[in-house]
Structures are given as C-alpha cells and as structure tokens.
Design an enzyme around this catalytic site. Sequence first.
Site, mmCIF file in Angstrom:
data_model
loop_
_atom_site.group_PDB
_atom_site.id
_atom_site.type_symbol
_atom_site.label_atom_id
_atom_site.label_comp_id
_atom_site.label_asym_id
_atom_site.label_seq_id
_atom_site.Cartn_x
_atom_site.Cartn_y
_atom_site.Cartn_z
ATOM 1 N N ILE A 15 102.151 87.216 -4.205
ATOM 2 C CA ILE A 15 102.220 87.253 -2.739
ATOM 3 C C ILE A 15 101.838 85.896 -2.160
ATOM 4 C CG2 ILE A 15 99.846 88.110 -2.442
ATOM 5 C CD1 ILE A 15 100.886 89.693 -0.023
ATOM 6 N N ARG A 18 105.021 83.556 -2.870
ATOM 7 C CA ARG A 18 106.248 83.958 -2.177
ATOM 8 C C ARG A 18 106.118 83.895 -0.665
ATOM 9 N NH1 ARG A 18 105.688 88.325 -5.511
ATOM 10 N NH2 ARG A 18 105.307 89.632 -3.691
ATOM 11 N N ARG A 19 104.955 84.259 -0.142
ATOM 12 C CA ARG A 19 104.860 84.484 1.297
ATOM 13 C C ARG A 19 103.804 83.634 1.987
ATOM 14 N NH1 ARG A 19 105.162 90.755 2.649
ATOM 15 N NH2 ARG A 19 106.272 89.921 4.436
ATOM 16 N N SER A 37 93.330 77.801 -9.746
ATOM 17 C CA SER A 37 93.624 78.834 -10.739
ATOM 18 C C SER A 37 92.740 78.598 -11.943
ATOM 19 C CB SER A 37 95.096 78.798 -11.149
ATOM 20 O OG SER A 37 95.346 79.731 -12.203
ATOM 21 N N TYR A 58 87.954 78.641 -9.524
ATOM 22 C CA TYR A 58 87.659 78.963 -8.127
ATOM 23 C C TYR A 58 86.387 78.284 -7.613
ATOM 24 C CZ TYR A 58 90.943 82.642 -9.506
ATOM 25 O OH TYR A 58 92.017 83.327 -10.007
ATOM 26 N N LEU A 74 93.495 87.545 -4.766
ATOM 27 C CA LEU A 74 93.155 88.075 -6.081
ATOM 28 C C LEU A 74 93.305 89.600 -6.119
ATOM 29 C CD1 LEU A 74 89.957 85.881 -6.551
ATOM 30 C CD2 LEU A 74 92.203 85.517 -7.596
ATOM 31 N N LYS A 97 94.395 92.609 1.464
ATOM 32 C CA LYS A 97 93.982 93.985 1.656
ATOM 33 C C LYS A 97 93.983 94.734 0.322
ATOM 34 C CE LYS A 97 98.753 94.675 2.738
ATOM 35 N NZ LYS A 97 98.977 93.319 2.188
ATOM 36 N N ARG A 165 98.553 96.635 -10.789
ATOM 37 C CA ARG A 165 98.431 97.859 -9.995
ATOM 38 C C ARG A 165 98.269 99.101 -10.862
ATOM 39 N NH1 ARG A 165 103.442 96.512 -6.122
ATOM 40 N NH2 ARG A 165 104.036 95.440 -8.050
ATOM 41 N N THR A 256 106.988 95.769 6.101
ATOM 42 C CA THR A 256 107.307 94.487 5.452
ATOM 43 C C THR A 256 108.694 93.990 5.848
ATOM 44 O OG1 THR A 256 108.087 95.660 3.484
ATOM 45 C CG2 THR A 256 105.792 94.922 3.472
#
Length: 327
Positions: A15, A18-19, A37, A58, A74, A97, A165, A256
Amino acid sequence: MTGPVRVGVLGCAGIARRRMLPAFHACPDTQLVAVASRDEAKARDTAREFGCAAVRGYPALLERGDIDAVYVPLPAALHATWTEAALRAGKHVLAEKPLTTEPASTEALAALAASGGLALMENVMFVHHPQHAVVRRLLADGAIGEIRAFHAAFTVPRPPDGDIRHDPALGGGALWDTGVYPVRAALHLLGEDLRVAGSLLVPGGPGDAVDIAGTALLRTARGAGAHLTFGLDHAYRSSYEIWGSEGSLTVDRAFTPPADHVPRIRLARRTGTEEITTGPDDQVLRTVTAFARAVRAGAPLEAASLRQAALLDELARRAPDARVPAR
C-alpha cells in the site's frame, strides 16, 4: 512550521509503494525524505523509485533530524510499537488502519501524542472523499427522512496463502483488514453512539488460523440498525445503503474508488429515483493533504478512531468461535 512537512516511511509495504508514496511525492504540502526497511536492497529500490533516501532499519529513520513525520504501513500488530517509538522520537504519525488491535493501546497512543503536541492520524482514506460529505449533507437535510437502517459491505478476493492477512500474530483476519471500513462508515454516517448488538466471525485461511469473513450488527440510540459485512474470500464489494422513513441512499465504490472514478449517489424516494453525480477525486492525495494540515495544527487523534477501536474489540470478543488472539 514553514514549508512542506518532511516525511519518512517505516517499511515498503504494497500500500505504501502503490498509493501512499506517490501521494506524498505529489502533494505540495509534503516532502518525501526517506524510506526505511529491514531489507537494505528493498529500501534502495523503493527510494530510487521515488527520489528519496534509503535507510536500513526503522530506528535509524526515527533518529534523523530532517524528518518531521512518519508514515507507518507495517502489519497491524506492529502499529502500536512503531507508532509509540515514532511519537517518543518527536515525530508526527500517520499509521495504517487499524491504528492498534487493542482499545487501551489506541488510547495510550492518543494520550502520548497529545502530551507532546504531536499529530496522530489513522489512515482511513475514504472519509476524505467528497462523495461522503454529499451523503452527510443529504441526511442532514432530511432527504430520506429519519434513518431506519444502514447496510455496508467491504469484501475482497482471497489473498495468497503466504499473505500477512492470514497470520494472526501479525494482526491478520477479515475484521482487522476489511471490517474497519464498514464499521468506520457506520460511525461516519450514523454517529458515535453506536452499540454492538451481535457479531459473527467465520474462521478460514490456511489452518483456519484467522477469521476470513464476518458480520456485525450495530444499533444507534434511536433504534436504527447497522448490518455490516466484511471478508477476505469473496467477490469484490465496496458499498453502503441507508434506508430512511421516506427514501434511501446508495453508494457503490464507496471505500476504495480510483482517482478517476465518477461517484454516483442514488437517491430513491416515493416520487422517483435520481442520480447525484460528483466529480472524480483522489482520496489518497486528500488524506495526505489532511495529514499535513493535522501536523501543522498538532491535531489529536480523532474521536472516531477511538470509538472505532472499542467497537472492533467488542466485535472480536462477542463473536462465537472467533479466531482472534485472546487478550
């Protein structure tokens, strides 16, 4: 603060690449300074793509004096640790989130940020899209009468077996991933007096380790019900519908939408149905702009994020056979 907010990024998650990194790069109110990283090569590849510095690890990024704020993309289970570390390093924070998977941790981070005059923001992007402001205005104007029911769904196709996930140790599962969207939509449109009436989480994924689908039933103090559906093994769905005493409002591509999507809000009443079209908009860029504004104001964590954390926790606890870590 004068000039753009100088931003560092903790991690090279999908994410982010890409965004969010493109949005930080494009926003005139932010300057993308560095990306970190644990994998030095990955940091270099990402930094090269966006014209910023690469940092290994980090902690090294948090020690930099040329960074005002950090973005934390993360896994959910790591948000609390690194958000706290960033705040203690004097950095403003935009975190993915859910901000944490425990209400007490969310409250503690909010208090820590406030004590240091630092902005803390949860990256719930859809609330910044103008289409939802149009819906709220229609509701306030009584376009559909008194609200009776709210239905929302956010479901996505099954991730690959190795996806984070599917890992409960990293905060995986449908509730923490896709469940945030309909819960936050209910708070955004119905108000923060929502209470949990029921919850169901369906185990799935490799070894049935996490919840792969879920349903939540909430209610407002005035008796309106909110039926929420979320999942990680479904046909794609991103929508909500509000039923009132005199009509209904429906929004597709609610959570989205791409930047070139033309939103269409369907307003149905006894006299007929009309389609309200708003212009396309980039909710990612709007979110980054809102974060820069929050940094300049030292804005506290929104109350909706605190209430969201409490609702998600209660949904996890009240679901029979839930595949979520006991706390």
